[in-house]
Design an enzyme around this catalytic site. Structure first.
Site, PDB file in Angstrom:
ATOM      1  N   GLY A   1      55.944 -44.759 -37.193  1.00  0.00           N
ATOM      2  CA  GLY A   1      56.619 -44.278 -35.990  1.00  0.00           C
ATOM      3  C   GLY A   1      58.014 -43.763 -36.288  1.00  0.00           C
ATOM      4  O   GLY A   1      58.445 -42.753 -35.717  1.00  0.00           O
ATOM      5  N   THR A   2      58.709 -44.424 -37.174  1.00  0.00           N
ATOM      6  CA  THR A   2      60.088 -44.027 -37.479  1.00  0.00           C
ATOM      7  C   THR A   2      60.130 -42.611 -38.038  1.00  0.00           C
ATOM      8  O   THR A   2      60.924 -41.772 -37.590  1.00  0.00           O
ATOM      9  CB  THR A   2      60.701 -45.022 -38.493  1.00  0.00           C
TER      10      THR A   2
ATOM     11  N   ASN B   1      59.668 -50.919 -25.900  1.00  0.00           N
ATOM     12  CA  ASN B   1      59.259 -52.020 -26.779  1.00  0.00           C
ATOM     13  C   ASN B   1      59.735 -53.392 -26.301  1.00  0.00           C
ATOM     14  O   ASN B   1      59.116 -54.398 -26.599  1.00  0.00           O
ATOM     15  CB  ASN B   1      59.754 -51.768 -28.210  1.00  0.00           C
TER      16      ASN B   1
ATOM     17  N   GLN C   1      54.511 -47.815 -28.605  1.00  0.00           N
ATOM     18  CA  GLN C   1      54.090 -49.066 -27.970  1.00  0.00           C
ATOM     19  C   GLN C   1      52.932 -48.869 -26.988  1.00  0.00           C
ATOM     20  O   GLN C   1      52.242 -49.821 -26.647  1.00  0.00           O
ATOM     21  CB  GLN C   1      55.273 -49.727 -27.240  1.00  0.00           C
TER      22      GLN C   1
ATOM     23  N   SER D   1      51.949 -44.949 -33.823  1.00  0.00           N
ATOM     24  CA  SER D   1      52.095 -45.745 -35.044  1.00  0.00           C
ATOM     25  C   SER D   1      50.927 -46.713 -35.131  1.00  0.00           C
ATOM     26  O   SER D   1      50.444 -47.206 -34.112  1.00  0.00           O
ATOM     27  CB  SER D   1      53.421 -46.510 -34.981  1.00  0.00           C
ATOM     28  N   ALA D   2      50.480 -47.008 -36.360  1.00  0.00           N
ATOM     29  CA  ALA D   2      49.257 -47.812 -36.518  1.00  0.00           C
ATOM     30  C   ALA D   2      49.471 -49.301 -36.283  1.00  0.00           C
ATOM     31  O   ALA D   2      48.622 -49.971 -35.705  1.00  0.00           O
ATOM     32  CB  ALA D   2      48.681 -47.594 -37.914  1.00  0.00           C
ATOM     33  N   HIS D   3      50.619 -49.827 -36.734  1.00  0.00           N
ATOM     34  CA  HIS D   3      50.693 -51.295 -36.820  1.00  0.00           C
ATOM     35  C   HIS D   3      50.955 -51.999 -35.492  1.00  0.00           C
ATOM     36  O   HIS D   3      50.924 -53.217 -35.428  1.00  0.00           O
ATOM     37  CB  HIS D   3      51.711 -51.740 -37.875  1.00  0.00           C
TER      38      HIS D   3
ATOM     39  N   THR E   1      51.385 -36.917 -51.131  1.00  0.00           N
ATOM     40  CA  THR E   1      49.975 -37.311 -51.178  1.00  0.00           C
ATOM     41  C   THR E   1      49.666 -38.269 -50.036  1.00  0.00           C
ATOM     42  O   THR E   1      50.393 -39.237 -49.820  1.00  0.00           O
ATOM     43  CB  THR E   1      49.655 -37.960 -52.542  1.00  0.00           C
TER      44      THR E   1
ATOM     45  N   CYS F   1      70.775 -60.664 -33.851  1.00  0.00           N
ATOM     46  CA  CYS F   1      71.945 -61.331 -34.399  1.00  0.00           C
ATOM     47  C   CYS F   1      72.350 -60.600 -35.672  1.00  0.00           C
ATOM     48  O   CYS F   1      71.583 -60.534 -36.618  1.00  0.00           O
ATOM     49  CB  CYS F   1      71.583 -62.776 -34.721  1.00  0.00           C
TER      50      CYS F   1
HETATM   51  N1  PMP Z   1      59.314 -46.645 -31.577  1.00  0.00           N
HETATM   52  C1  PMP Z   1      59.183 -47.813 -30.954  1.00  0.00           C
HETATM   53  C2  PMP Z   1      59.248 -47.838 -29.452  1.00  0.00           C
HETATM   54  C3  PMP Z   1      58.966 -48.988 -31.665  1.00  0.00           C
HETATM   55  O1  PMP Z   1      58.833 -50.141 -31.020  1.00  0.00           O
HETATM   56  C4  PMP Z   1      58.899 -48.927 -33.078  1.00  0.00           C
HETATM   57  C5  PMP Z   1      58.646 -50.167 -33.914  1.00  0.00           C
HETATM   58  N2  PMP Z   1      59.533 -51.208 -33.671  1.00  0.00           N
HETATM   59  C6  PMP Z   1      59.061 -47.684 -33.701  1.00  0.00           C
HETATM   60  C7  PMP Z   1      59.250 -46.560 -32.920  1.00  0.00           C
HETATM   61  C8  PMP Z   1      59.009 -47.530 -35.192  1.00  0.00           C
HETATM   62  O2  PMP Z   1      57.690 -47.522 -35.646  1.00  0.00           O
HETATM   63  P1  PMP Z   1      57.335 -47.930 -37.153  1.00  0.00           P
HETATM   64  O3  PMP Z   1      57.566 -49.399 -37.274  1.00  0.00           O
HETATM   65  O4  PMP Z   1      55.906 -47.535 -37.323  1.00  0.00           O
HETATM   66  O5  PMP Z   1      58.242 -47.134 -38.047  1.00  0.00           O
END
Ligand code: PMP
Length: 368
Positions: A69-70, A137, A165, A185-187, A223, A307
């Site tokens: 996602g980042t 989130n 999310q 995002s996958a996780h 890749t 924190c």
């Molecule tokens: N956007 C939101 C709203 C998230 O909650 C997060 C993960 N905390 C991210 C982006 C980033 O995603 P990733 O962990 O896959 O880089």
């Protein structure tokens, strides 16, 4: 057994995703190689692309796999080349910090973007891109993206939405949302960490962040992470195929917590929220204390405040909502997911109530 109720931080890997990854890991092949091994790897990547395109209702060419996602958020915000970017006050740092000169759209007490402010700012002209997340989130609050799109498009601005999310938790159609760019995002949905995707409108002239390879149509060099991409697709498929039971569990949990602890407050409760998230404040008890007490009881949740260097920072999301700083420091996030059970939720309610009763000097009895 631990009750893991921190799915918005990361969700446990779904068995189907693990199986798909193990199968992909057992094979060697670069999807760019023309030989049989390369073609097999390419087939896995393209099958995953089809799964995502079907799940999120977009064209195959719309899917650009990224490292999460980042990266997708950075690619969206920086890849349009927009000189003036507006981002909401409750965005994830990967949106906010992708363009530090971005102007900030305020949110109301429920965490919803101020559409009047947005309309007035757009009318002043010059805005190239508006980035507003689909769901938050920390609170799970869902934004009125259709209104954002209507206002932005009327003034010729593009729209990006961070659906990290929301994906896998509520139905999503990229086509119906009518945004130019969307992050997944996958996780957070039971896939592996370190893989995600940016969905873009077909033919959209995106400037790549990573150069030096023709992968993903030249829009993301490097890749492909074939096992992670395969795991992502399997998790998406599983998320769509199984009924989401989190809403009933979450609503039951909230009712129980509120009934047993007068004065507790649910933040964002008055508007549309993700079915899996609750952001609840126990006035007078620091979020860190709650997180530690629950951890000792084998329950994983998260604090709204982070924190850093010994100082407790109030959550910028709750601050933007105008939540009183004291109340915000007592807010925790409980987030459910695909493997959450009534037992997890029951244990959480009991441990939380026991802490509440202890801090008020009462005798601990069974929670309501
Ligand atoms: N956007 C939101 C709203 C998230 O909650 C997060 C993960 N905390 C991210 C982006 C980033 O995603 P990733 O962990 O896959 O880089």
């Amino acid at each position: 057994m631990m009750a893991y109720l921190d799915h918005n931080a990361t969700s446990p890997l779904r068995p189907a995703a693990r199986d798909a990854m193990i199968a992909a890991l057992a094979e060697c092949g670069n999807p760019s190689s023309p030989h049989a091994a390369g073609r097999a790897a390419r087939a896995r990547v393209e099958a995953a692309r089809r799964t995502l395109a079907l799940a999120f209702d977009c064209a195959l060419d719309s899917v650009i796999f990224t490292s999460g996602g980042t990266e997708a958020n950075n690619l969206a915000v920086r890849g349009t080349g927009a000189a003036t970017v507006l981002v909401s006050a409750v965005e994830h740092d990967s949106v906010r910090e992708a363009e530090r000169r971005a102007e900030v759209i305020p949110v109301d007490g429920n965490g919803i973007v101020d559409l009047e402010w947005l309309e007035a700012r757009l009318a002043r002209g010059g805005v190239g891109l508006v980035s507003v997340m689909l769901a938050n989130n920390e609170t799970g609050v869902i934004q009125p993206i259709a209104d954002v799109v209507r206002l932005a498009h009327a003034e010729g601005a593009l729209v990006h939405t961070d659906a990290t999310q929301a994906a896998g938790r509520i139905p999503l159609s990229f086509e119906s949302l009518d945004v130019e760019l969307m992050t997944v995002s996958a996780h957070k949905l039971g896939g592996p960490p370190g893989v995600g995707a940016l969905l873009v409108q077909e033919g959209f002239p995106l400037r790549p962040l990573l150069r030096g390879g023709r992968q993903e149509d030249g829009r993301r060099a490097g890749t492909e992470n074939v096992p992670a991409i395969a795991g992502f697709a399997a998790a998406v498929e599983a998320a769509l195929a199984t009924a989401d039971g989190t809403r009933a569990l979450r609503d039951g949990l909230e009712a129980r917590l509120l009934a047993s602890a007068p004065g507790a407050r649910i933040l964002g409760a008055l508007v549309d929220r993700l079915p899996n998230t609750t952001c609840i404040a126990m006035p007078g008890v620091a979020a860190e204390t709650q997180v530690m007490a629950l951890d000792l009881a084998g329950i994983a949740v998260s604090a709204g405040a982070a924190c850093s260097s010994g100082k407790v920072r109030t959550s910028p999301v709750l601050a933007a909502m105008g939540v009183d700083a004291e109340l915000a420091r007592s807010a925790i996030r409980i987030s459910l997911g695909w493997n959450s059970t009534a037992d997890d939720v029951g244990r959480c309610a009991e441990a939380w109530w026991a802490l509440w009763a202890r801090t008020r000097g009462r005798k601990t009895v069974q929670a309501a």
